[in-house]
Design an enzyme around this catalytic site. Structure first.
Site: not given
Length: 187
Positions: A98, A100-101, A123-125
């Site tokens: 959170s 980073l959000a 893999t993260l988008e």
């Protein structure tokens, strides 16, 4: 959801392979290499039934990096540094941090579920939804993976997926997996 104590026990038994850290009752996912940049293609339309059209969205992977500035509105694919293997009776669920959000960084914009038997690098988008460029650092924590035990028998079609966990190729393989015929495309 499994507790940290249970996850550590599964790691020591070999049911889960995770060389990284735990944070609370989850696996701490950190940003590694490669990074796969999305770029403006030479056309305005990407045909999702044509793999070569999809491939025009991607630039060259970035393998040697320390920091990366993600511009507002930009998207970047990033490999998780640590490889993960889940037993056939376990699944995972990714949740972004959170902190980073709250600066506009979305770290996983698709299904949060990791299927049973996963083996490889996640893999993260990454999408910058904020008003300023965000400087990413190699090895920085981005998300947590919560681990769950399955209830009941596995489905017959729960075989490992050919595109999952491939460390060097983060791009979408949608058209290779889902062959859309002319009648489905409206042609």
């Amino acid at each position: 959801m499994l507790s940290a104590k249970t996850i550590n026990s599964l790691i020591s038994q070999g049911t889960v392979h995770w060389p990284g850290q735990l944070r609370g009752d989850g696996l701490l996912l950190t940003l590694g290499s490669p990074l796969q940049q999305l770029q403006a293609p030479g056309t305005r339309v990407i045909d999702l039934a044509d793999q070569s059209s999809i491939d025009t969205l991607y630039g060259e992977p970035v393998t040697e990096w320390r920091t990366y500035d993600l511009m507002p509105g930009a998207m970047l694919l990033g490999a998780v540094e640590e490889p993960l293997r889940l037993g056939a009776d376990l699944m995972g669920m990714i949740g972004g941090l959170s902190h980073l959000a709250r600066v506009g960084l979305a770290v996983h914009v698709t299904s949060p579920f990791i299927l049973p038997g996963w083996n490889g690098h996640l893999t993260l988008e990454l999408v910058n939804t904020g008003p300023a460029a965000l400087r990413l650092h190699h090895g920085m924590p981005l998300a947590r993976l919560l681990v769950f035990a399955l209830a009941g028998p596995l489905s017959d079609d729960a075989a490992p997926h050919t595109f999952y966990g491939r460390e060097a190729d983060l791009k979408s393989r949608y058209a290779e997996e889902f062959h859309i015929g002319h009648s489905q495309r409206g042609i």
